[in-house]
Design a protein around this motif. Structure first.
Motif, PDB file in Angstrom:
ATOM      1  N   THR A  91      30.725  46.497  53.097  1.00  0.00           N
ATOM      2  CA  THR A  91      31.256  46.894  51.793  1.00  0.00           C
ATOM      3  C   THR A  91      31.618  45.636  51.016  1.00  0.00           C
ATOM      4  OG1 THR A  91      33.513  47.105  52.676  1.00  0.00           O
ATOM      5  CG2 THR A  91      32.164  49.110  52.554  1.00  0.00           C
ATOM      6  N   GLY A  92      31.567  45.760  49.694  1.00  0.00           N
ATOM      7  CA  GLY A  92      31.975  44.666  48.817  1.00  0.00           C
ATOM      8  C   GLY A  92      32.940  45.181  47.772  1.00  0.00           C
ATOM      9  N   THR A  93      34.008  44.421  47.513  1.00  0.00           N
ATOM     10  CA  THR A  93      35.039  44.845  46.575  1.00  0.00           C
ATOM     11  C   THR A  93      35.482  43.658  45.735  1.00  0.00           C
ATOM     12  OG1 THR A  93      35.850  46.395  48.259  1.00  0.00           O
ATOM     13  CG2 THR A  93      37.261  46.028  46.336  1.00  0.00           C
ATOM     14  N   GLU A  94      35.757  43.927  44.464  1.00  0.00           N
ATOM     15  CA  GLU A  94      36.306  42.898  43.581  1.00  0.00           C
ATOM     16  C   GLU A  94      37.659  43.362  43.044  1.00  0.00           C
ATOM     17  OE1 GLU A  94      35.348  40.447  39.422  1.00  0.00           O
ATOM     18  OE2 GLU A  94      34.028  42.081  40.080  1.00  0.00           O
ATOM     19  N   TYR A  95      38.625  42.432  43.017  1.00  0.00           N
ATOM     20  CA  TYR A  95      39.925  42.666  42.397  1.00  0.00           C
ATOM     21  C   TYR A  95      40.037  41.666  41.247  1.00  0.00           C
ATOM     22  CZ  TYR A  95      40.931  45.090  46.786  1.00  0.00           C
ATOM     23  OH  TYR A  95      40.880  45.927  47.878  1.00  0.00           O
ATOM     24  N   LYS A  96      40.088  42.194  40.024  1.00  0.00           N
ATOM     25  CA  LYS A  96      40.092  41.358  38.825  1.00  0.00           C
ATOM     26  C   LYS A  96      41.445  41.419  38.150  1.00  0.00           C
ATOM     27  CE  LYS A  96      38.147  38.933  35.478  1.00  0.00           C
ATOM     28  NZ  LYS A  96      37.624  37.566  35.680  1.00  0.00           N
ATOM     29  N   GLU A  97      42.122  40.280  38.054  1.00  0.00           N
ATOM     30  CA  GLU A  97      43.449  40.217  37.446  1.00  0.00           C
ATOM     31  C   GLU A  97      43.347  39.743  35.998  1.00  0.00           C
ATOM     32  OE1 GLU A  97      47.824  38.491  38.695  1.00  0.00           O
ATOM     33  OE2 GLU A  97      46.097  37.173  38.957  1.00  0.00           O
ATOM     34  N   SER A  98      44.117  40.367  35.145  1.00  0.00           N
ATOM     35  CA  SER A  98      44.237  39.924  33.749  1.00  0.00           C
ATOM     36  C   SER A  98      45.714  39.964  33.369  1.00  0.00           C
ATOM     37  CB  SER A  98      43.416  40.815  32.811  1.00  0.00           C
ATOM     38  OG  SER A  98      43.874  42.154  32.863  1.00  0.00           O
TER      39      SER A  98
END
Length: 212
Positions: A91-98
């Motif tokens: 599995t691949g996951t991205e966590y994008k912070e702004s």
């Protein structure tokens, strides 16, 4: 003959009880005895992990887990991409912070354009499991120029920009290491292979992974 042996190993996933080696389906056999393991997890990302309910890398229950953090110095935000191999499933996951207009973290599922097995093989071929911290390369990062007064060292200084952290766990071994502005330093110190390797790793994460 060695290439043929490697290809024959790209078949299935097995992991023995001692984790002395890990076979990654479609990738290769990794002799974990040859991987230097950290004794203490000095990750600079522990607060971020708590915010997204992610265990520290040394506590991961996955057979293989690779985390790639990008930290934007100016905005003080992070982007995390995680590759996980649990049993025989990737599995691949991205966590994008702004942080504008408010601080938030969005989560996205990722796919690898040519498959996770091929992506991980590319990362290993660029020495993901053996790179040091950039700070450990300072003795190699030297450049000189001849002047009328003699030989002088050229230096480069960067401010702000980006820093990147790789955290991985393979079998029972884990590592955490960090690079700062690797593209800039690699262009300047173009004879330092480790800088080139890290730039290649960065490019793989940025190009080969896409959001679903």
């Amino acid at each position: 003959m060695k290439k043929l042996t490697l290809l024959l190993l790209l078949m299935c996933l097995l992991c023995d009880k001692s984790f002395s080696q890990v076979e990654i389906r479609g990738v290769t056999t990794i002799e974990t005895d040859g991987i230097q393991s950290d004794s203490v997890n000095l990750s600079p990302n522990k607060d971020f992990e708590k915010r997204i309910n992610l265990k520290p890398i040394d506590e991961s229950e996955n057979t293989v887990e690779i985390r790639f953090y990008k930290h934007e110095e100016l905005s003080s935000t992070k982007d995390l991409k995680v590759l996980e191999l649990n049993r025989d499933s990737w599995t691949g996951t991205e966590y994008k912070e702004s942080n504008y207009p408010i601080i938030r973290i969005k989560k996205f599922d990722l796919v690898a354009q040519n498959g996770f097995e091929e992506l991980v093989k590319m990362l290993l071929q660029n020495n993901l499991a053996s790179l040091p911290n950039q700070k450990e390369l300072e003795s190699k990062m030297k450049k000189y120029v001849d002047t009328v007064r003699g030989r002088a060292e050229q230096k480069i200084q960067t401010t702000d920009g980006q820093s990147y952290t790789v955290e991985f766990k393979i079998g029972d071994k884990y590592r955490v290491y960090t690079f700062h502005n690797p593209g800039t330093y690699s262009s300047f110190y173009d004879d330092v292979q480790e800088l080139k390797d890290f730039v290649a790793i960065k490019n793989i994460f940025e190009i080969e992974l896409k959001r679903k």
